[in-house]
Design a protein around this motif. Sequence first.
Motif, short mmCIF file in Angstrom:
data_model
loop_
_atom_site.label_atom_id
_atom_site.label_comp_id
_atom_site.label_asym_id
_atom_site.label_seq_id
_atom_site.Cartn_x
_atom_site.Cartn_y
_atom_site.Cartn_z
N HIS A 154 0.52 15.66 0.05
CA HIS A 154 1.41 16.23 -0.97
C HIS A 154 1.72 17.70 -0.69
O HIS A 154 2.87 18.14 -0.82
CB HIS A 154 0.77 16.09 -2.35
CG HIS A 154 1.58 16.71 -3.46
ND1 HIS A 154 2.79 16.18 -3.87
CD2 HIS A 154 1.36 17.83 -4.21
CE1 HIS A 154 3.28 16.94 -4.83
NE2 HIS A 154 2.44 17.94 -5.05
N ARG B 288 -4.58 12.40 -0.16
CA ARG B 288 -3.42 12.51 -1.06
C ARG B 288 -3.02 13.98 -1.21
O ARG B 288 -1.83 14.32 -1.22
CB ARG B 288 -3.78 11.89 -2.41
CG ARG B 288 -2.61 11.76 -3.36
CD ARG B 288 -3.06 10.95 -4.57
NE ARG B 288 -3.41 9.58 -4.19
CZ ARG B 288 -4.17 8.78 -4.94
NH1 ARG B 288 -4.67 9.22 -6.09
NH2 ARG B 288 -4.43 7.56 -4.54
N LYS C 66 0.83 -1.19 0.00
CA LYS C 66 0.00 0.00 0.00
C LYS C 66 0.87 1.25 0.00
O LYS C 66 1.95 1.28 0.59
CB LYS C 66 -0.91 0.01 1.24
CG LYS C 66 -1.91 -1.13 1.28
CD LYS C 66 -2.72 -1.07 2.56
CE LYS C 66 -3.70 -2.25 2.65
NZ LYS C 66 -4.45 -2.24 3.93
N ASN C 67 0.36 2.30 -0.63
CA ASN C 67 1.01 3.60 -0.59
C ASN C 67 0.68 4.29 0.73
O ASN C 67 -0.29 3.92 1.42
CB ASN C 67 0.56 4.47 -1.76
CG ASN C 67 1.02 3.90 -3.09
OD1 ASN C 67 2.12 3.37 -3.20
ND2 ASN C 67 0.16 4.03 -4.10
N LEU C 68 1.45 5.34 1.05
CA LEU C 68 1.23 6.06 2.30
C LEU C 68 -0.17 6.64 2.36
O LEU C 68 -0.82 6.61 3.42
CB LEU C 68 2.27 7.16 2.46
CG LEU C 68 2.14 8.03 3.71
CD1 LEU C 68 2.29 7.19 4.97
CD2 LEU C 68 3.16 9.16 3.69
N ASP C 69 -0.68 7.17 1.24
CA ASP C 69 -2.01 7.77 1.28
C ASP C 69 -3.08 6.73 1.61
O ASP C 69 -4.03 7.02 2.35
CB ASP C 69 -2.34 8.48 -0.03
CG ASP C 69 -2.14 7.61 -1.25
OD1 ASP C 69 -1.74 6.44 -1.09
OD2 ASP C 69 -2.37 8.09 -2.39
N GLN C 70 -2.93 5.52 1.10
CA GLN C 70 -3.88 4.45 1.43
C GLN C 70 -3.80 4.07 2.91
O GLN C 70 -4.83 3.86 3.56
CB GLN C 70 -3.62 3.22 0.56
CG GLN C 70 -3.84 3.42 -0.92
CD GLN C 70 -3.39 2.22 -1.72
OE1 GLN C 70 -2.20 1.91 -1.78
NE2 GLN C 70 -4.33 1.52 -2.33
#
Length: 511
Positions: free
Chosen positions: A380, A376, A354-358
């Motif tokens: 950012h 997100r 998973k990405n950090l935003d998820q």
Amino acid sequence: MALANFFDKATLAASQLLRSVPSVDFERRLHGISVCVAVGDDQRLSFELRTCLELTTNLLARFYPIVSFALPKPFEDFERSLRTLASEINPAIEFAAPATSNYVLAVGEVRPSTVAAYLHFGSEGWIAKVSTNTTLYCGDSANPFGAAATASLAAANLFRMVFAAELPNTASDTDCNLSLLTYKHVHQSSLQLELQDIDLGTTHFVGLGAVGSAAIWCLARCSWLKGTLHLIDPQEVALSNLQRYVLCTQDDASQHLKKVDIAVKALKRNPNLKGLPHLGFWGEYLYKFGDWKLDHLAVAVDSAAARRETQASLPCELLNSWTGPNGDVGISRHPSFGKAACLMCLYMPETGGKNLDQIVAESLNLTQPLHLLVVRRFLHTGEPLNEDIIRQIAALNNVEADALLSFAGQPLIAFYNEAICGGLMLRLGGGAAPEMEVPMAFQSAMAGTMLAAGLVSRAVKSHMVPETTTRFSMLHPVPEFLSFSIERDPSEKCICHDSDFLARYQQKYMS
């Protein structure tokens, strides 16, 4: 009861080791538990004893709300310093009478309580000693490593004793004599080094979190050690860090001091060991540094990606220390590149992560597609959260908004680090458990001690454990065999199989 103001994070760490205990029950479980640190009249106030008791007090104050001291009368000034240290970590900590203690950590012949469970501990140079049935003492050397490891092992044993009902498949160390030089069980001081004018040379120290903090704590006490440490870390200290950062106190968190500055301050204890602070990530440091010829690298970062980055910069030699799930601690040694497993072999990336935003969105129960876009954007841009957004997050997690409004004006990542990773949302009854491992203080202290000891043994190249990993769980007695060889990544996808990386390494260090 005098729980620390960072106890949410301590609860989160303990709950990961004790899955059967809900995080909300830890306050109740610790109610009334008093731990006594005791020293007999037959033990002199040596450097090893000071080191052992300072780190023991440091670790106890980060988890237990009630402590006591039973030290000989000539140790009165030292006892006052231990009380001051405990209060600087947890200003609300209570000091009880030794006779009321439930558990006693004892050095020498001493019996301050007739009802307590006893754990004996001591040290002898590189050797850490813990026993449930044998009186132990601290030696007279100027070596902090056995004493620091002893403090970590004693705190781990105490945790296992306090939560014995929830840890049915473990036990205490009945007779542990662990050498931090060879990682073998020894019952004598035959494997020692002459501690005189040992030179670390120029070492790059990457990561000053909990493990790095403990390593600096030890190195600063090596009066016989010299060298230059380039200290690289991008962060400042937050309140939740106090759960396991042995260099940090309440003042450090309230002033939002940088971790590199705290490390430099600690190293001033030894004027022959120079610490140079570099605020930023490893890649940022390399960009500014320019010369990528790195003789010695000590790695104490907290992610697999960051470890891969350090290996990709192709240092000549590398030591890596870590904490892991189930009470694990360890150190891996990489004295060359291309002959044995490199650090990246141990941390090859996995697909489908998973990405950090998820991760942030799921942890805050922000499950709608629009929520992910908002998360997100905030991650950012770094724009601060306002009160309305915090109230919306509180409502989605069924918690009182007032407890979270102090985060207004801070970026989302700060909210995530403190409210989720710091354990606040779990205590309030909302949010999901963070997708991260939160070690106990005794794990971080042990891993940091192993890293610092490894730097010294590497410098003298004597009795050094070769290209191996040393690893064990602090939820169990220290096993007889701790070290094993590292296998290179069998897929041959690692950079240590790449001809360009191999040629560049040869050019940097062999030409």
